[in-house]
Write a protein that holds these residues in place. Sequence first.
Motif, mmCIF file in Angstrom:
data_model
loop_
_atom_site.group_PDB
_atom_site.id
_atom_site.type_symbol
_atom_site.label_atom_id
_atom_site.label_comp_id
_atom_site.label_asym_id
_atom_site.label_seq_id
_atom_site.Cartn_x
_atom_site.Cartn_y
_atom_site.Cartn_z
ATOM 1 N N GLU A 1 0.830 -1.205 0.000
ATOM 2 C CA GLU A 1 0.000 0.000 0.000
ATOM 3 C C GLU A 1 0.871 1.263 0.000
ATOM 4 O OE1 GLU A 1 -2.642 0.329 3.395
ATOM 5 O OE2 GLU A 1 -4.235 0.947 2.025
ATOM 6 N N ALA A 2 1.898 1.268 0.815
ATOM 7 C CA ALA A 2 2.789 2.433 0.872
ATOM 8 C C ALA A 2 3.553 2.606 -0.432
ATOM 9 C CB ALA A 2 3.756 2.280 2.046
ATOM 10 N N ALA A 3 3.988 1.501 -1.024
ATOM 11 C CA ALA A 3 4.762 1.572 -2.265
ATOM 12 C C ALA A 3 3.906 2.054 -3.432
ATOM 13 C CB ALA A 3 5.360 0.205 -2.577
ATOM 14 N N ILE A 4 2.698 1.561 -3.519
ATOM 15 C CA ILE A 4 1.804 1.988 -4.601
ATOM 16 C C ILE A 4 1.455 3.465 -4.447
ATOM 17 C CG2 ILE A 4 -0.505 1.671 -5.577
ATOM 18 C CD1 ILE A 4 -0.156 -1.356 -4.846
ATOM 19 N N ALA A 5 1.228 3.888 -3.222
ATOM 20 C CA ALA A 5 0.943 5.309 -2.983
ATOM 21 C C ALA A 5 2.116 6.181 -3.402
ATOM 22 C CB ALA A 5 0.608 5.530 -1.509
ATOM 23 N N GLU A 6 3.340 5.725 -3.139
ATOM 24 C CA GLU A 6 4.523 6.498 -3.531
ATOM 25 C C GLU A 6 4.646 6.567 -5.047
ATOM 26 O OE1 GLU A 6 8.291 8.563 -3.084
ATOM 27 O OE2 GLU A 6 6.353 8.444 -2.058
ATOM 28 N N ALA A 7 4.393 5.454 -5.737
ATOM 29 C CA ALA A 7 4.436 5.473 -7.203
ATOM 30 C C ALA A 7 3.420 6.466 -7.757
ATOM 31 C CB ALA A 7 4.174 4.078 -7.756
ATOM 32 N N HIS A 8 2.212 6.429 -7.218
ATOM 33 C CA HIS A 8 1.175 7.360 -7.679
ATOM 34 C C HIS A 8 1.566 8.805 -7.390
ATOM 35 C CE1 HIS A 8 -2.156 4.034 -7.567
ATOM 36 N NE2 HIS A 8 -1.326 3.905 -8.581
ATOM 37 N N ARG A 9 2.198 9.040 -6.262
ATOM 38 C CA ARG A 9 2.641 10.400 -5.939
ATOM 39 C C ARG A 9 3.642 10.899 -6.978
ATOM 40 N NH1 ARG A 9 6.633 13.246 -3.573
ATOM 41 N NH2 ARG A 9 7.973 11.410 -3.339
ATOM 42 N N LEU A 10 4.436 9.981 -7.516
ATOM 43 C CA LEU A 10 5.446 10.326 -8.510
ATOM 44 C C LEU A 10 4.905 10.260 -9.937
ATOM 45 C CD1 LEU A 10 8.468 8.450 -6.905
ATOM 46 C CD2 LEU A 10 8.113 10.927 -6.988
ATOM 47 N N GLY A 11 3.618 10.003 -10.074
ATOM 48 C CA GLY A 11 2.997 10.012 -11.394
ATOM 49 C C GLY A 11 3.106 8.717 -12.164
ATOM 50 N N ALA A 12 3.430 7.622 -11.495
ATOM 51 C CA ALA A 12 3.573 6.326 -12.157
ATOM 52 C C ALA A 12 2.439 5.393 -11.767
ATOM 53 C CB ALA A 12 4.911 5.684 -11.796
ATOM 54 N N ARG A 13 2.061 4.544 -12.698
ATOM 55 C CA ARG A 13 1.126 3.466 -12.420
ATOM 56 C C ARG A 13 1.916 2.210 -12.042
ATOM 57 N NH1 ARG A 13 -3.103 3.588 -17.442
ATOM 58 N NH2 ARG A 13 -1.327 4.419 -18.626
ATOM 59 N N VAL A 14 1.240 1.303 -11.363
ATOM 60 C CA VAL A 14 1.895 0.095 -10.849
ATOM 61 C C VAL A 14 1.188 -1.137 -11.375
ATOM 62 C CG1 VAL A 14 2.654 -1.167 -8.793
ATOM 63 C CG2 VAL A 14 2.519 1.334 -8.742
ATOM 64 N N THR A 15 1.988 -2.104 -11.812
ATOM 65 C CA THR A 15 1.459 -3.403 -12.200
ATOM 66 C C THR A 15 2.226 -4.475 -11.455
ATOM 67 O OG1 THR A 15 0.767 -4.756 -14.085
ATOM 68 C CG2 THR A 15 2.981 -3.787 -14.197
ATOM 69 N N ALA A 16 1.670 -5.675 -11.425
ATOM 70 C CA ALA A 16 2.315 -6.754 -10.684
ATOM 71 C C ALA A 16 2.115 -8.093 -11.361
ATOM 72 C CB ALA A 16 1.783 -6.833 -9.247
ATOM 73 N N ARG B 1 -6.174 -9.673 -3.662
ATOM 74 C CA ARG B 1 -7.038 -8.727 -2.939
ATOM 75 C C ARG B 1 -6.237 -7.595 -2.315
ATOM 76 N NH1 ARG B 1 -12.133 -8.402 -1.381
ATOM 77 N NH2 ARG B 1 -12.575 -10.539 -2.087
ATOM 78 N N ASP B 2 -5.153 -7.926 -1.644
ATOM 79 C CA ASP B 2 -4.371 -6.873 -0.987
ATOM 80 C C ASP B 2 -3.831 -5.873 -1.998
ATOM 81 O OD1 ASP B 2 -4.836 -7.859 1.517
ATOM 82 O OD2 ASP B 2 -2.836 -8.732 1.797
ATOM 83 N N LEU B 3 -3.367 -6.353 -3.141
ATOM 84 C CA LEU B 3 -2.817 -5.450 -4.149
ATOM 85 C C LEU B 3 -3.894 -4.542 -4.725
ATOM 86 C CD1 LEU B 3 -0.352 -7.864 -5.971
ATOM 87 C CD2 LEU B 3 0.261 -5.892 -4.567
ATOM 88 N N VAL B 4 -5.049 -5.105 -5.036
ATOM 89 C CA VAL B 4 -6.126 -4.299 -5.618
ATOM 90 C C VAL B 4 -6.644 -3.290 -4.605
ATOM 91 C CG1 VAL B 4 -8.437 -4.359 -6.606
ATOM 92 C CG2 VAL B 4 -6.740 -6.044 -7.312
ATOM 93 N N GLU B 5 -6.853 -3.720 -3.388
ATOM 94 C CA GLU B 5 -7.341 -2.798 -2.367
ATOM 95 C C GLU B 5 -6.282 -1.766 -1.983
ATOM 96 O OE1 GLU B 5 -8.859 -5.226 0.796
ATOM 97 O OE2 GLU B 5 -10.777 -5.558 -0.248
ATOM 98 N N SER B 6 -5.022 -2.041 -2.307
ATOM 99 C CA SER B 6 -3.942 -1.075 -2.065
ATOM 100 C C SER B 6 -3.818 -0.063 -3.191
ATOM 101 C CB SER B 6 -2.603 -1.810 -1.887
ATOM 102 O OG SER B 6 -2.624 -2.598 -0.712
ATOM 103 N N GLY B 7 -4.611 -0.231 -4.263
ATOM 104 C CA GLY B 7 -4.642 0.770 -5.320
ATOM 105 C C GLY B 7 -3.865 0.433 -6.566
ATOM 106 N N ILE B 8 -3.485 -0.830 -6.757
ATOM 107 C CA ILE B 8 -2.716 -1.184 -7.943
ATOM 108 C C ILE B 8 -3.537 -0.923 -9.209
ATOM 109 C CG2 ILE B 8 -3.340 -3.627 -8.270
ATOM 110 C CD1 ILE B 8 -0.181 -4.046 -8.401
ATOM 111 N N ASP B 9 -2.844 -0.669 -10.315
ATOM 112 C CA ASP B 9 -3.502 -0.272 -11.561
ATOM 113 C C ASP B 9 -3.716 -1.425 -12.526
ATOM 114 O OD1 ASP B 9 -3.370 2.820 -11.234
ATOM 115 O OD2 ASP B 9 -1.348 2.112 -10.756
ATOM 116 N N CYS B 10 -2.897 -2.466 -12.439
ATOM 117 C CA CYS B 10 -2.946 -3.548 -13.418
ATOM 118 C C CYS B 10 -2.376 -4.810 -12.788
ATOM 119 C CB CYS B 10 -2.137 -3.162 -14.661
ATOM 120 S SG CYS B 10 -2.118 -4.389 -15.990
#
Length: 363
Positions: A174-189, A198-207
């Motif tokens: 959750e913290a890592a995805i938030a940091e990526a979004h703060r820097l203007g990047a999307r995150v995939t896994a 579930r944890d990744l999606v609820e943490s805000g992952i994009d793909c």
Amino acid sequence: MSDQAVLHVKGRVLAGPDDIRDELWVVDGRISYDRPVGARDVRSVTGWALPGLVDAHCHVGLGPDGPVDADVAEKQALTDREAGTLLIRDAGSPSDTRWVDEREDLPKIIRAGRHIARTRRYIRGYAHEIEPADLVAYVAREARRGDGWVKLVGDWIDREVGDLAPSWPREAAEAAIAEAHRLGARVTAHCFAENSLRDLVESGIDCIEHATGLTEDLIPLFAERGVAIVPTLVNIATFPRLAANGEAKFPRWSAHMRRLHERRYDTVRSAYDAGIPVFVGTDAGGTLPHGLVAAEVAELVTAGIPPREALSATTWGARAWLGRPGLDEGAPADLVVYEADPRADVRVLAAPRRVVVNGKVRG
């Protein structure tokens, strides 16, 4: 207008699934729907034209043992180009491929930096292998190095468990995805298993890449959050062989991989039916050959996705998702011309008549 040669594409230009034009012109490497005045040297190409195909999960500069030399990476990119792939989302590579950007004859690459994996929980030589306490810092590093994407390894075999297991605690993800979004990047896994999603999606992952573990209880969550999937079915086809090779040492993992393979088409069709965005990716590089984009589109159709939607997943829809133009006025002229209408039969994609990169016929 410059003295540069003009390319005239005529026949049927598929600017969108239902936006059909009779012709387009290429002047100074860019698309125009207006006939240029005073053109002297005109080359014509006839057929069904599509935007350059998109491979949204590809690895240029990656081989079975990790990074490869530039001459090998060049061959990979050329193989993709010959198949009609002119836009690549490079979903993790340890190689610096920025030199490709200087080449007018090669596909355009959107980079996700290097994979970020848990220590000893991924293929050797591919990823930064770190522990959760360092995840935010490494995500920030790759967000700055990439082109608007970061790639995590969301799960991999845990040797102590003997099966696939999540790589990251929820709070770290959750913290890592938030940091990526703060820097203007999307995150995939990368995710094969069910219990990493579930944890990744609820943490805000994009793909999610592969998404073989997508189950009926998770599908509404993906749809609600608008999380895309890139199934890489041509890669999932290798699961039975992987399972056979690992069965003696990891029988639980092998059985799990077989189950994921057996339900792969149902998984993709259920995701599509629920409105989850589905895009084409081959997972080329590493152990898979390049140039498989047509095969992946055909696999999506086999899974039950309508041909036009499968085509959009590598053309109009994929380019919009990645924020890159298609056959738009003034856009770079990256297009592929075919003998017949690919909307009627996606197998046409396997045989491009002409490949045009930055306005020049390259194949």
